[in-house]
Motif scaffolding. Structure first.
Motif, PDB file in Angstrom:
ATOM      1  N   THR A 106      -1.182  60.330  37.577  1.00 47.39           N
ATOM      2  CA  THR A 106      -1.048  59.958  36.168  1.00 47.39           C
ATOM      3  C   THR A 106      -1.758  58.642  35.888  1.00 47.39           C
ATOM      4  O   THR A 106      -2.446  58.487  34.869  1.00 47.39           O
ATOM      5  CB  THR A 106       0.435  59.850  35.790  1.00 47.39           C
ATOM      6  OG1 THR A 106       1.087  61.102  36.041  1.00 47.39           O
ATOM      7  CG2 THR A 106       0.593  59.487  34.322  1.00 47.39           C
ATOM      8  N   THR A 107      -1.599  57.679  36.804  1.00 49.28           N
ATOM      9  CA  THR A 107      -2.305  56.407  36.649  1.00 49.28           C
ATOM     10  C   THR A 107      -3.811  56.622  36.613  1.00 49.28           C
ATOM     11  O   THR A 107      -4.517  56.063  35.764  1.00 49.28           O
ATOM     12  CB  THR A 107      -1.951  55.452  37.803  1.00 49.28           C
ATOM     13  OG1 THR A 107      -0.549  55.217  37.810  1.00 49.28           O
ATOM     14  CG2 THR A 107      -2.690  54.126  37.664  1.00 49.28           C
ATOM     15  N   LEU A 110      -4.939  57.980  33.318  1.00 47.97           N
ATOM     16  CA  LEU A 110      -4.934  56.950  32.281  1.00 47.97           C
ATOM     17  C   LEU A 110      -6.085  55.969  32.471  1.00 47.97           C
ATOM     18  O   LEU A 110      -6.661  55.480  31.485  1.00 47.97           O
ATOM     19  CB  LEU A 110      -3.594  56.212  32.291  1.00 47.97           C
ATOM     20  CG  LEU A 110      -2.387  57.050  31.842  1.00 47.97           C
ATOM     21  CD1 LEU A 110      -1.090  56.308  32.123  1.00 47.97           C
ATOM     22  CD2 LEU A 110      -2.496  57.409  30.368  1.00 47.97           C
ATOM     23  N   GLN A 113      -9.064  57.401  30.804  1.00 50.58           N
ATOM     24  CA  GLN A 113      -9.054  57.242  29.342  1.00 50.58           C
ATOM     25  C   GLN A 113      -9.411  55.816  28.940  1.00 50.58           C
ATOM     26  O   GLN A 113     -10.114  55.588  27.953  1.00 50.58           O
ATOM     27  CB  GLN A 113      -7.680  57.629  28.779  1.00 50.58           C
ATOM     28  CG  GLN A 113      -7.168  58.989  29.208  1.00 50.58           C
ATOM     29  CD  GLN A 113      -8.236  60.068  29.150  1.00 50.58           C
ATOM     30  OE1 GLN A 113      -8.905  60.244  28.133  1.00 50.58           O
ATOM     31  NE2 GLN A 113      -8.408  60.801  30.241  1.00 50.58           N
ATOM     32  N   PRO A 151       1.544  53.632  36.132  1.00 47.90           N
ATOM     33  CA  PRO A 151       1.247  54.481  34.965  1.00 47.90           C
ATOM     34  C   PRO A 151       1.907  53.976  33.680  1.00 47.90           C
ATOM     35  O   PRO A 151       1.368  54.173  32.593  1.00 47.90           O
ATOM     36  CB  PRO A 151       1.791  55.860  35.371  1.00 47.90           C
ATOM     37  CG  PRO A 151       2.752  55.590  36.476  1.00 47.90           C
ATOM     38  CD  PRO A 151       2.240  54.398  37.189  1.00 47.90           C
ATOM     39  N   ALA A 154      -0.394  51.071  32.605  1.00 46.88           N
ATOM     40  CA  ALA A 154      -1.664  51.632  32.136  1.00 46.88           C
ATOM     41  C   ALA A 154      -1.480  52.362  30.809  1.00 46.88           C
ATOM     42  O   ALA A 154      -2.334  52.278  29.918  1.00 46.88           O
ATOM     43  CB  ALA A 154      -2.241  52.577  33.193  1.00 46.88           C
ATOM     44  N   GLY A 155      -0.364  53.061  30.668  1.00 51.04           N
ATOM     45  CA  GLY A 155      -0.082  53.728  29.403  1.00 51.04           C
ATOM     46  C   GLY A 155       0.092  52.735  28.264  1.00 51.04           C
ATOM     47  O   GLY A 155      -0.401  52.948  27.155  1.00 51.04           O
ATOM     48  N   LEU A 158      -3.314  51.427  27.289  1.00 54.73           N
ATOM     49  CA  LEU A 158      -4.064  52.400  26.495  1.00 54.73           C
ATOM     50  C   LEU A 158      -3.565  52.425  25.054  1.00 54.73           C
ATOM     51  O   LEU A 158      -4.360  52.511  24.106  1.00 54.73           O
ATOM     52  CB  LEU A 158      -3.941  53.789  27.126  1.00 54.73           C
ATOM     53  CG  LEU A 158      -4.742  54.908  26.454  1.00 54.73           C
ATOM     54  CD1 LEU A 158      -6.236  54.594  26.459  1.00 54.73           C
ATOM     55  CD2 LEU A 158      -4.483  56.250  27.158  1.00 54.73           C
TER      56      LEU A 158
END
Length: 338
Positions: A106-107, A110, A113, A151, A154-155, A158
């Motif tokens: 998941t990290t 991200l 992105q 994550p 990082a989320g 973002l």
């Protein structure tokens, strides 16, 4: 040598590669994460920390109270993750390693992105792959705490980046994105407190952006809201312990005990720092090269500046504890690659 036409030229924004569905990137990062980490599946001794986290999670399910019946200074969120892993059945070894693989993938997704804001789609995918590789290089082949909070941070980053790109006149949506970003940071802090430094950095960026958008009269209230959201998970944890009469144990383990650790000799710290720089040299070189690449468009320039500011906050967090424990490339990888 990187091409100066690579990052976000108009042709790249509309290329067929850029239109590849996001789920393919997610699937590719998961497959790569499994490929890189499967060598350790079932190994109970990747890291002594992870054995303890799993034990604490198991004992928590049987009524033990962290910081009271079994002691460590990690936040309660990390032990709750491992308690959740124990609910998956089995011995918990493979289970926590598979859960960690999902978090690592998941990290990486991200990271892709985030990197797309300043680089081509394929370069962004290389950045995602690098995050998986260097997580292992820096001792994250199993379930160390950064694997689980990365994550979330990082989320949040973002979300902040997307908030910076929002047009003026959408102040409510901007504020809501700030709330969501700070909520993720709040949860990350309850997995490891060093996430606080990245959270403060992202919060300052949000406040700067809010001021630029003309939100001045309501800025103190907005700042108070975002701060409250970020500290809410920690406040909930403290309240639960206070209600049970264990507030002193919670405060000491979470906030005071880190200052009671013995210091590390300067020479040893210098050696550890040298090892960190040596292992991270490919990332350092890539980062310097990336800064030298010309950006196309104001959004790309803004995104690069945001990523640099975030990097500064993350670096401060990295050095904040001051131990700089030596990373090592796990032995099974050396065997498999020999």
């Amino acid at each position: 040598m990187a091409s100066r036409a690579l990052p976000l030229s108009p042709s790249l924004r509309t290329s067929p590669i850029a239109a590849i569905p996001l789920w393919r990137d997610a699937l590719a990062m998961f497959a790569l994460a499994v490929l890189l980490r499967c060598w350790w599946y079932g190994d109970p001794a990747i890291q002594v920390d992870e054995q303890f986290y799993l034990l604490t999670g198991d004992r928590l399910l049987h009524g033990a109270i962290p910081y009271v019946d079994i002691w460590d200074r990690k936040p309660i969120g990390l032990f709750l993750i491992y308690a959740g892993v124990r609910l998956l059945g089995g011995a918990g070894i493979v289970q926590y390693q598979l859960v960690a693989t999902i978090f690592a993938a998941t990290t990486a997704f991200l990271v892709i992105q985030l990197a797309r804001s300043i680089a081509s789609p394929w370069a962004a995918r290389m950045a995602g792959a690098a995050s998986l590789i260097f997580t292992i290089v820096f001792d994250g082949a199993g379930g160390q705490s950064p694997v689980f909070y990365n994550p979330l941070v990082a989320g949040a980053a973002l979300i902040v980046l997307r908030a910076l790109e929002m047009p003026e006149g959408e102040d409510r949506r901007f504020a809501a994105r700030g709330v969501l970003a700070m909520a993720l940071i709040g949860v990350a802090i309850q997995i490891k407190y060093t996430a606080l430094f990245e959270g403060v950095t992202l919060g300052l960026v949000l406040l700067w952006a809010a001021r630029r958008r003309g939100i001045e009269a309501g800025l103190p209230g907005l700042a108070a809201l975002w701060i409250a959201i970020a500290i809410l998970p920690t406040a909930i944890a403290f309240t639960a312990y206070a209600v049970a009469g264990h507030e002193e144990a919670f405060v000491y383990a979470n906030f005071i005990s880190i200052g009671d650790r013995p210091g590390t000799a300067a020479l040893r710290l210098a050696k550890r720092l040298g090892a960190v720089i040596g292992l991270g040299l490919p990332l350092i070189v890539a980062g310097v090269a990336g800064v030298r690449v010309r950006q196309h468009g104001e959004e790309a320039k803004q995104a690069r500046m945001f990523l640099l500011v975030w990097l500064i906050g993350a670096t401060v967090g990295f050095f904040a504890i001051g131990s700089l424990f030596n990373p090592h490339f796990p032995s099974k990888a050396l065997i498999s690659l020999s």
